[in-house]
Scaffold this active site. Structure first.
Site, PDB file in Angstrom:
ATOM      1  N   SER A   9      45.481  34.892  54.342  1.00 39.50           N
ATOM      2  CA  SER A   9      44.295  35.142  55.156  1.00 39.50           C
ATOM      3  C   SER A   9      43.635  36.442  54.698  1.00 39.50           C
ATOM      4  O   SER A   9      44.248  37.512  54.752  1.00 39.50           O
ATOM      5  CB  SER A   9      44.680  35.271  56.634  1.00 39.50           C
ATOM      6  OG  SER A   9      43.598  35.850  57.344  1.00 39.50           O
ATOM      7  N   HIS A  34      42.651  31.481  52.809  1.00 36.28           N
ATOM      8  CA  HIS A  34      42.381  31.220  54.226  1.00 36.28           C
ATOM      9  C   HIS A  34      41.302  32.179  54.729  1.00 36.28           C
ATOM     10  O   HIS A  34      41.461  33.400  54.665  1.00 36.28           O
ATOM     11  CB  HIS A  34      43.672  31.403  55.023  1.00 36.28           C
ATOM     12  CG  HIS A  34      43.594  30.967  56.455  1.00 36.28           C
ATOM     13  ND1 HIS A  34      43.745  29.646  56.846  1.00 36.28           N
ATOM     14  CD2 HIS A  34      43.376  31.663  57.590  1.00 36.28           C
ATOM     15  CE1 HIS A  34      43.639  29.564  58.159  1.00 36.28           C
ATOM     16  NE2 HIS A  34      43.404  30.775  58.641  1.00 36.28           N
ATOM     17  N   ASP A  36      39.186  33.305  57.944  1.00 39.65           N
ATOM     18  CA  ASP A  36      39.125  33.262  59.406  1.00 39.65           C
ATOM     19  C   ASP A  36      37.731  33.616  59.883  1.00 39.65           C
ATOM     20  O   ASP A  36      37.294  34.762  59.758  1.00 39.65           O
ATOM     21  CB  ASP A  36      40.143  34.250  60.000  1.00 39.65           C
ATOM     22  CG  ASP A  36      41.567  33.725  59.879  1.00 39.65           C
ATOM     23  OD1 ASP A  36      41.803  32.577  60.310  1.00 39.65           O
ATOM     24  OD2 ASP A  36      42.425  34.442  59.353  1.00 39.65           O
ATOM     25  N   MET A  38      35.282  34.035  62.972  1.00 41.61           N
ATOM     26  CA  MET A  38      35.332  34.284  64.421  1.00 41.61           C
ATOM     27  C   MET A  38      33.957  34.677  64.939  1.00 41.61           C
ATOM     28  O   MET A  38      33.208  35.364  64.242  1.00 41.61           O
ATOM     29  CB  MET A  38      36.334  35.400  64.717  1.00 41.61           C
ATOM     30  CG  MET A  38      37.720  35.136  64.154  1.00 41.61           C
ATOM     31  SD  MET A  38      38.874  36.417  64.648  1.00 41.61           S
ATOM     32  CE  MET A  38      40.330  35.934  63.691  1.00 41.61           C
ATOM     33  N   HIS A  67      38.883  28.397  58.421  1.00 41.73           N
ATOM     34  CA  HIS A  67      39.342  28.210  59.799  1.00 41.73           C
ATOM     35  C   HIS A  67      38.247  28.693  60.742  1.00 41.73           C
ATOM     36  O   HIS A  67      38.038  29.899  60.899  1.00 41.73           O
ATOM     37  CB  HIS A  67      40.647  29.018  59.956  1.00 41.73           C
ATOM     38  CG  HIS A  67      41.230  28.976  61.329  1.00 41.73           C
ATOM     39  ND1 HIS A  67      42.246  29.827  61.717  1.00 41.73           N
ATOM     40  CD2 HIS A  67      40.969  28.189  62.410  1.00 41.73           C
ATOM     41  CE1 HIS A  67      42.583  29.558  62.976  1.00 41.73           C
ATOM     42  NE2 HIS A  67      41.814  28.583  63.421  1.00 41.73           N
ATOM     43  N   MET A  69      36.758  29.506  64.093  1.00 47.82           N
ATOM     44  CA  MET A  69      37.040  29.818  65.501  1.00 47.82           C
ATOM     45  C   MET A  69      35.713  30.162  66.139  1.00 47.82           C
ATOM     46  O   MET A  69      35.453  31.310  66.535  1.00 47.82           O
ATOM     47  CB  MET A  69      38.046  30.992  65.578  1.00 47.82           C
ATOM     48  CG  MET A  69      39.448  30.579  65.169  1.00 47.82           C
ATOM     49  SD  MET A  69      40.493  31.990  64.724  1.00 47.82           S
ATOM     50  CE  MET A  69      40.072  32.162  62.987  1.00 47.82           C
ATOM     51  N   MET A 138      48.571  27.017  65.541  1.00 49.14           N
ATOM     52  CA  MET A 138      48.462  28.467  65.759  1.00 49.14           C
ATOM     53  C   MET A 138      49.767  28.986  66.355  1.00 49.14           C
ATOM     54  O   MET A 138      50.222  28.493  67.384  1.00 49.14           O
ATOM     55  CB  MET A 138      47.317  28.785  66.737  1.00 49.14           C
ATOM     56  CG  MET A 138      45.909  28.511  66.226  1.00 49.14           C
ATOM     57  SD  MET A 138      45.505  29.298  64.664  1.00 49.14           S
ATOM     58  CE  MET A 138      45.809  31.032  65.028  1.00 49.14           C
ATOM     59  N   GLY A 143      42.322  35.181  67.141  1.00 47.66           N
ATOM     60  CA  GLY A 143      41.421  36.301  67.385  1.00 47.66           C
ATOM     61  C   GLY A 143      41.728  37.518  66.529  1.00 47.66           C
ATOM     62  O   GLY A 143      40.823  38.205  66.110  1.00 47.66           O
ATOM     63  N   PHE A 144      43.002  37.757  66.274  1.00 48.89           N
ATOM     64  CA  PHE A 144      43.361  38.971  65.535  1.00 48.89           C
ATOM     65  C   PHE A 144      44.537  38.718  64.608  1.00 48.89           C
ATOM     66  O   PHE A 144      45.419  37.920  64.925  1.00 48.89           O
ATOM     67  CB  PHE A 144      43.718  40.102  66.515  1.00 48.89           C
ATOM     68  CG  PHE A 144      42.585  40.448  67.431  1.00 48.89           C
ATOM     69  CD1 PHE A 144      41.598  41.337  67.024  1.00 48.89           C
ATOM     70  CD2 PHE A 144      42.480  39.838  68.678  1.00 48.89           C
ATOM     71  CE1 PHE A 144      40.522  41.631  67.856  1.00 48.89           C
ATOM     72  CE2 PHE A 144      41.402  40.123  69.518  1.00 48.89           C
ATOM     73  CZ  PHE A 144      40.421  41.022  69.108  1.00 48.89           C
ATOM     74  N   GLY A 145      44.543  39.450  63.489  1.00 48.13           N
ATOM     75  CA  GLY A 145      45.704  39.454  62.619  1.00 48.13           C
ATOM     76  C   GLY A 145      46.761  40.386  63.187  1.00 48.13           C
ATOM     77  O   GLY A 145      46.511  41.102  64.165  1.00 48.13           O
ATOM     78  N   GLY A 146      47.932  40.353  62.594  1.00 55.37           N
ATOM     79  CA  GLY A 146      48.979  41.312  62.951  1.00 55.37           C
ATOM     80  C   GLY A 146      49.660  41.087  64.283  1.00 55.37           C
ATOM     81  O   GLY A 146      50.305  41.986  64.806  1.00 55.37           O
ATOM     82  N   ASP A 176      49.880  29.225  61.343  1.00 57.63           N
ATOM     83  CA  ASP A 176      49.003  30.392  61.198  1.00 57.63           C
ATOM     84  C   ASP A 176      49.259  31.406  62.306  1.00 57.63           C
ATOM     85  O   ASP A 176      49.045  31.122  63.482  1.00 57.63           O
ATOM     86  CB  ASP A 176      47.543  29.894  61.262  1.00 57.63           C
ATOM     87  CG  ASP A 176      46.517  30.997  61.060  1.00 57.63           C
ATOM     88  OD1 ASP A 176      46.901  32.133  60.732  1.00 57.63           O
ATOM     89  OD2 ASP A 176      45.319  30.696  61.230  1.00 57.63           O
ATOM     90  N   GLY A 177      49.707  32.593  61.901  1.00 54.97           N
ATOM     91  CA  GLY A 177      49.830  33.695  62.849  1.00 54.97           C
ATOM     92  C   GLY A 177      51.217  34.311  62.885  1.00 54.97           C
ATOM     93  O   GLY A 177      52.201  33.647  63.207  1.00 54.97           O
ATOM     94  N   GLY A 178      51.293  35.572  62.477  1.00 53.67           N
ATOM     95  CA  GLY A 178      52.552  36.302  62.592  1.00 53.67           C
ATOM     96  C   GLY A 178      53.649  35.838  61.651  1.00 53.67           C
ATOM     97  O   GLY A 178      54.827  36.096  61.894  1.00 53.67           O
ATOM     98  N   GLY A 198      48.447  36.859  56.613  1.00 51.95           N
ATOM     99  CA  GLY A 198      47.563  37.974  56.297  1.00 51.95           C
ATOM    100  C   GLY A 198      48.364  39.245  56.103  1.00 51.95           C
ATOM    101  O   GLY A 198      48.538  39.751  54.983  1.00 51.95           O
TER     102      GLY A 198
HETATM  103  C1  DX5 Z   1      44.328  34.618  63.823  1.00 48.02           C
HETATM  104  C2  DX5 Z   1      44.039  34.082  62.449  1.00 48.02           C
HETATM  105  C3  DX5 Z   1      45.167  34.213  61.456  1.00 48.02           C
HETATM  106  C4  DX5 Z   1      45.696  35.587  61.270  1.00 48.02           C
HETATM  107  C5  DX5 Z   1      46.797  35.663  60.242  1.00 48.02           C
HETATM  108  O1  DX5 Z   1      43.292  34.294  64.676  1.00 48.02           O
HETATM  109  O2  DX5 Z   1      43.708  32.712  62.514  1.00 48.02           O
HETATM  110  O3  DX5 Z   1      44.798  33.609  60.230  1.00 48.02           O
HETATM  111  O4  DX5 Z   1      44.695  36.492  60.960  1.00 48.02           O
HETATM  112  O5  DX5 Z   1      47.146  37.001  60.090  1.00 48.02           O
HETATM  113  P1  DX5 Z   1      48.632  37.528  60.311  1.00 48.02           P
HETATM  114  O6  DX5 Z   1      49.449  36.904  59.228  1.00 48.02           O
HETATM  115  O7  DX5 Z   1      48.472  38.992  60.174  1.00 48.02           O
HETATM  116  O8  DX5 Z   1      49.071  37.091  61.677  1.00 48.02           O
HETATM  117 ZN    ZN Z   2      43.444  31.433  60.638  1.00 50.86          ZN
END
Ligand code: DX5
Ligand code: ZN
Length: 219
Positions: A9, A34, A36, A38, A67, A69, A138, A143-146, A176-178, A198
């Site tokens: 990502s 990927h 994202d 938003m 992706h 959103m 998901m 909404g957010f990475g990390g 996707d996510g974490g 990401g």
């Molecule tokens: C969250 C995104 C993810 C996310 C992945 O809304 O869809 O793609 O940013 O980032 P990490 O790997 O940092 O969770």
């Molecule tokens: Zn994503």
């Protein structure tokens, strides 16, 4: 078992040099990119739109896994297809007519993905499973990475694997996510074949992308 693919990502990339970051992903062996998208409405964050995707796509040979959103998503499908998305993934809650949005993406010769938020069950997409290319599970609230991985979503992956076997249908299962080096293994074992990442890709091991991609794929 399907070949495991990594879809980094770019949300965790250095936005001041995105072109260079894509080159690093290419050199590091990324299978997909990927993106994202938003809108500050469907999710509480704003990122990038079609002009940026179009510019990045010009110098990149890897397929773009976009992706979306955003809501209402339907009227923007054309713009993302035109910008260079290869896979267009939408959330069922973000369109008034899911069937029409799936048909629209297909009519533009793009791959169709449907994404399920952590609290959304498989039922909402069940009747479309033989028409789509990918399900994006998901493992954080979008909404957010990390953010922290939610292991409870793995049950949905197992449910989807069972549907594939019972009905003899095929689609990719992306998570996707974490995602980190520990839960990647659990996700693959549950049945995911595309991992989005990401933070782990860009920040672990001093940003050694090749090493991080290889570690995410290893069981
Ligand atoms: C969250 C995104 C993810 C996310 C992945 O809304 O869809 O793609 O940013 O980032 P990490 O790997 O940092 O969770
Ligand atoms: Zn994503």
């Amino acid at each position: 078992m399907k070949k495991i693919k990594i879809s980094p990502s770019i949300l965790a990339a250095d936005f001041s040099q995105l072109g260079q970051e894509l080159k690093r992903l290419e050199d590091g062996g990324a299978d997909l990119i990927h993106v994202d998208v938003m809108d500050g409405h469907f999710v509480p964050n704003l990122t990038i739109g079609p002009p940026v995707i179009k510019a990045l796509k010009k110098n990149c040979t890897i397929k773009f896994d976009v992706h979306l959103m955003i809501s209402p998503v339907h009227k923007y499908i054309d713009a993302y297809a035109e910008a260079g998305a290869d896979i267009i993934t939408i959330h069922p809650e973000a369109t008034e007519d899911l069937s029409a949005s799936i048909s629209k993406i297909k009519s533009l010769n793009k791959k169709v993905g449907l994404s399920l938020n952590p609290e959304t069950g498989v039922d909402i997409i069940r009747k479309y499973l033989d028409k789509i290319d990918l399900i994006l599970i998901m493992s954080v609230n979008p909404g957010f990475g990390g953010q922290k991985f939610m292991p409870e979503v793995l049950d949905k992956i197992k449910e989807l694997k069972k549907i594939q076997t019972d009905q003899n249908i095929d689609f990719d299962i992306e998570i996707d996510g974490g995602i980190n080096f520990e839960n990647s293994k659990i996700a693959i074992k549950a049945g995911a074949n595309i991992l989005v990442s990401g933070t782990t890709i860009f920040k672990s091991n001093n940003g050694d992308i090749k090493k991080n991609i290889d570690l995410l794929k290893s069981l």
